[in-house]
Design a protein around this motif. Structure first.
Motif, PDB file in Angstrom:
ATOM      1  N   TYR A 242      -5.659   0.753  -5.075  1.00 41.47           N
ATOM      2  CA  TYR A 242      -6.130  -0.754  -5.028  1.00 41.47           C
ATOM      3  C   TYR A 242      -5.782  -1.589  -6.344  1.00 41.47           C
TER       4      TYR A 242
ATOM      5  N   GLN B 210     -11.565  11.020  -2.709  1.00 38.97           N
ATOM      6  CA  GLN B 210     -10.982   9.758  -1.883  1.00 38.97           C
ATOM      7  C   GLN B 210     -11.282   8.855  -2.573  1.00 38.97           C
TER       8      GLN B 210
ATOM      9  N   CYS C 293      -8.128   6.038  -3.661  1.00 44.07           N
ATOM     10  CA  CYS C 293      -8.337   4.747  -3.154  1.00 44.07           C
ATOM     11  C   CYS C 293      -8.303   3.775  -4.321  1.00 44.07           C
TER      12      CYS C 293
ATOM     13  N   LEU D  14       0.751  -1.136  -0.004  1.00 45.19           N
ATOM     14  CA  LEU D  14      -0.005   0.121   0.117  1.00 45.19           C
ATOM     15  C   LEU D  14       0.681   1.355  -0.166  1.00 45.19           C
TER      16      LEU D  14
ATOM     17  N   GLU E 149     -11.869   2.247   2.521  1.00 41.38           N
ATOM     18  CA  GLU E 149     -10.693   1.406   2.646  1.00 41.38           C
ATOM     19  C   GLU E 149     -10.843  -0.005   2.951  1.00 41.38           C
TER      20      GLU E 149
ATOM     21  N   PRO F 262      -5.365   0.029   4.779  1.00 43.57           N
ATOM     22  CA  PRO F 262      -5.491   1.608   4.920  1.00 43.57           C
ATOM     23  C   PRO F 262      -4.676   2.188   4.070  1.00 43.57           C
ATOM     24  N   CYS F 263      -5.176   3.126   3.347  1.00 39.83           N
ATOM     25  CA  CYS F 263      -4.419   4.046   2.443  1.00 39.83           C
ATOM     26  C   CYS F 263      -4.512   5.308   2.528  1.00 39.83           C
ATOM     27  N   LEU F 264      -5.287   5.746   3.644  1.00 38.72           N
ATOM     28  CA  LEU F 264      -5.756   7.273   4.066  1.00 38.72           C
ATOM     29  C   LEU F 264      -5.213   7.111   5.386  1.00 38.72           C
TER      30      LEU F 264
END
Length: 201
Positions: A107, A99, A103, A63, A177, A181-183
């Motif tokens: 992904y 967002q 995301c 990620l 997400e 978790p990418c935020l």
């Protein structure tokens, strides 16, 4: 003299960038200062990953690399000053729409415009605690992948298009997400913002 020119250039750059972000001009100037402290040139993958890890508590290698890719819009293997600020705008203060797009890019591991069954499996395989008694430790992950596809694959083509992803997230924001978790979490985001805005959001 050189520092006066640098300050004028920074102010001019901030003026050009802030209109395309959720930051005000002074916040952009502060972000540019942070960028300059991180690197004299362009921000490379290693330094960027250090920021993600140390500032935003991210630990997943896949990620973190994909977040770097999402920031690096021109694919030159560096995050420029402008990419840094515009990326952080979405990362920290983005609308749900922004967002979701971000995301999805993170992904979509191979960048083909879809999140495939294999990509979901790859991202989720580190998320489950494996039991030593399990005969096939991947079985639980395969079940999770199928559940995700059942819930999110609206056109039933066994992969997620952006349209599928968007529709699923709009119905249930927690799916934003879904694959890792990418935020940043709220605490890490607030802590970072407080370093240059003086207030938390």
């Amino acid at each position: 003299m050189a520092s006066i020119i640098a300050k004028k250039n920074q102010a001019k750059l901030a003026e050009n960038i802030y209109k395309h972000t959720h930051f005000n001009r002074l916040e952009v100037e502060e972000l540019l200062k942070i960028y300059r402290k991180l690197t004299p040139e362009k921000l490379d993958r290693t330094k960027f990953r250090d920021v993600l890890h140390n500032t935003f508590n991210m630990t997943d290698d896949i990620l973190m690399d994909r977040v770097f890719k999402a920031f690096d819009k021109d694919n030159d293997s560096f995050v420029s000053m402008e990419e840094w600020v515009t990326g952080l705008s979405v990362f920290l203060k983005g609308t749900l729409e922004e967002q979701m797009a971000y995301c999805f890019v993170v992904y979509d591991l191979n960048g083909d415009g879809y999140i495939s069954r294999e990509e979901i499996f790859h991202m989720l395989k580190n998320s489950l605690i494996r039991q030593p008694t399990e005969e096939d430790p991947d079985e639980g992950i395969k079940d999770l992948v199928e559940l995700a596809l059942k819930k999110m694959d609206y056109d039933h083509d066994s992969r997620l298009s952006f349209s599928d992803f968007k529709q699923a997230v709009e119905l249930e924001n927690l799916l934003l997400e879904a694959f890792g978790p990418c935020l940043p979490d709220a605490k890490a985001a607030d802590g970072f913002l407080a370093t240059f805005t003086g207030v938390t959001v």
